[in-house]
Design an enzyme around this catalytic site. Structure first.
Site, PDB file in Angstrom:
ATOM      1  N   LYS A  15       0.731  -0.554   0.286  1.00  0.00           N
ATOM      2  CA  LYS A  15      -0.067  -0.163  -0.629  1.00  0.00           C
ATOM      3  C   LYS A  15       1.088   1.543   0.569  1.00  0.00           C
ATOM      4  O   LYS A  15       1.479   1.498   1.444  1.00  0.00           O
ATOM      5  CB  LYS A  15      -1.137   0.127   1.306  1.00  0.00           C
ATOM      6  CG  LYS A  15      -1.857   1.217   1.191  1.00  0.00           C
ATOM      7  CD  LYS A  15      -2.655   1.696   3.208  1.00  0.00           C
ATOM      8  CE  LYS A  15      -1.328   1.282   4.088  1.00  0.00           C
ATOM      9  NZ  LYS A  15      -1.167   2.964   4.058  1.00  0.00           N
ATOM     10  N   SER A 112      -1.682  -5.845   4.851  1.00  0.00           N
ATOM     11  CA  SER A 112      -2.131  -6.509   3.111  1.00  0.00           C
ATOM     12  C   SER A 112      -2.661  -8.062   3.089  1.00  0.00           C
ATOM     13  O   SER A 112      -2.528  -8.400   2.604  1.00  0.00           O
ATOM     14  CB  SER A 112      -1.247  -6.093   2.082  1.00  0.00           C
ATOM     15  OG  SER A 112      -1.518  -6.489   0.899  1.00  0.00           O
ATOM     16  N   ASP A 144      -5.889  -0.156   8.262  1.00  0.00           N
ATOM     17  CA  ASP A 144      -5.003  -0.406   6.917  1.00  0.00           C
ATOM     18  C   ASP A 144      -6.554  -1.592   6.195  1.00  0.00           C
ATOM     19  O   ASP A 144      -6.210  -2.175   5.275  1.00  0.00           O
ATOM     20  CB  ASP A 144      -4.188   0.004   7.092  1.00  0.00           C
ATOM     21  CG  ASP A 144      -2.959   1.212   7.285  1.00  0.00           C
ATOM     22  OD1 ASP A 144      -3.618   1.584   6.894  1.00  0.00           O
ATOM     23  OD2 ASP A 144      -2.062   1.096   7.331  1.00  0.00           O
TER      24      ASP A 144
END
Length: 295
Positions: A15, A112, A144
């Protein structure tokens, strides 16, 4: 849902916060942000297969820095989805993480990885859960994770959980550079001199390399000055990107990874090779971002 019991691999994209304004702070201590983020083709990889018992292994350049206990976001994601679905529908799995992204580097690697595990296990276990359900579980793991589940160009507001997809956003040529200095997100936020900055300006109607670069020039990463004070090596990473011909360079997230924007993927590859030849111990990767279209 894909019910193939063989192993499958999911990508955990880095990201990249192209711009990040800190706009406030909630009573519970969480900071409010306004950020334009993209996700790169380069990242970690997660392989999942049904197994006789749960297993978790890590390989790759940054494997030695990855904790293998229950505090790892990969295992937290597995356990959270299992609690949601019930143990009767979630048989044991083997999870293999290929860790290609630096730890504590401002590119959302752990988040992620967790997002890839949620997507992968939902398919492996053939669960009837939609994107909103996965995002809700993801948010319980970290602010996130929902945006990493989306993995497309987006603007994130609130604590990072209010997401707006950005249409007609083409892939970008990027070079990622990390000088090998982990940065504590908590330390960076604690060192902020101001937490009530203005939000991002409106995005250009048509986004291409040139319009995006011009827009980025009037935005900031409000975390960069604090991170630079904590880790001056970030400044050297930015300097090398500029020397290599980056059209725009900035730190991502809370650092220390920095990105350089390049007009084409081939130019980015040449720039990465130049930096790598001068700084062989640094993390350097040429990549492209994911576009707003399905890939």
């Amino acid at each position: 849902m894909d019910t193939d019991i063989g192993s499958r691999t999911w990508h955990a994209h880095a990201k990249i916060n192209l711009a990040l304004h800190v706009t406030g702070r909630r009573a519970d201590g969480y900071h409010l942000i306004d950020s334009l983020a993209v996700f790169t083709r380069f990242g970690d990889r997660v392989e999942i297969a049904l197994a006789d018992s749960d297993d978790f292994t890590v390989s790759g350049r940054y494997a030695p820095a990855v904790p293998l206990d229950a505090g790892n976001l990969v295992l937290k994601a597995r356990d959270a989805l299992r609690r949601e679905a019930g143990s009767g529908r979630t048989p044991p799995v083997s999870i293999k993480l290929e860790k290609n992204l630096p730890i504590a580097s401002g590119v959302g690697g752990g988040s992620s990885d967790a997002a890839a595990v949620l997507r992968g296990l939902a398919q492996t276990w053939a669960l009837d859960i939609d994107d909103a359900g996965l995002a809700r579980i993801g948010l319980s793991l970290g602010a996130d994770v929902p945006m990493c589940l989306a993995a497309k160009p987006l603007v994130a507001r609130g604590i990072g959980d209010e997401l707006s997809m950005v249409p007609d956003f083409s892939a970008l040529g990027l070079v990622l550079v990390n000088p090998g200095t982990p940065v504590s997100t908590a330390d960076v936020f604690a060192a902020l001199s101001r937490r009530d900055n203005e939000p991002l300006p409106p995005l250009p109607r048509s986004i291409d390399f040139h319009s995006l670069r011009n827009w980025l020039e009037v935005t900031r990463n409000d975390l960069e000055p604090a991170a630079l004070a904590l880790q001056p090596a970030i400044g050297r990473a930015l300097s090398w990107l500029n020397k290599a011909g980056s059209g725009f360079s900035r730190m991502s997230g809370s650092g220390a990874t920095c990105f350089g924007l390049f007009e084409t993927g081939n130019v980015a590859k040449r720039a990465a090779a130049e930096i790598r030849s001068r700084q062989p111990d640094w993390f350097v990767a040429a990549t492209r971002s994911m576009s707003s279209e399905a890939e």
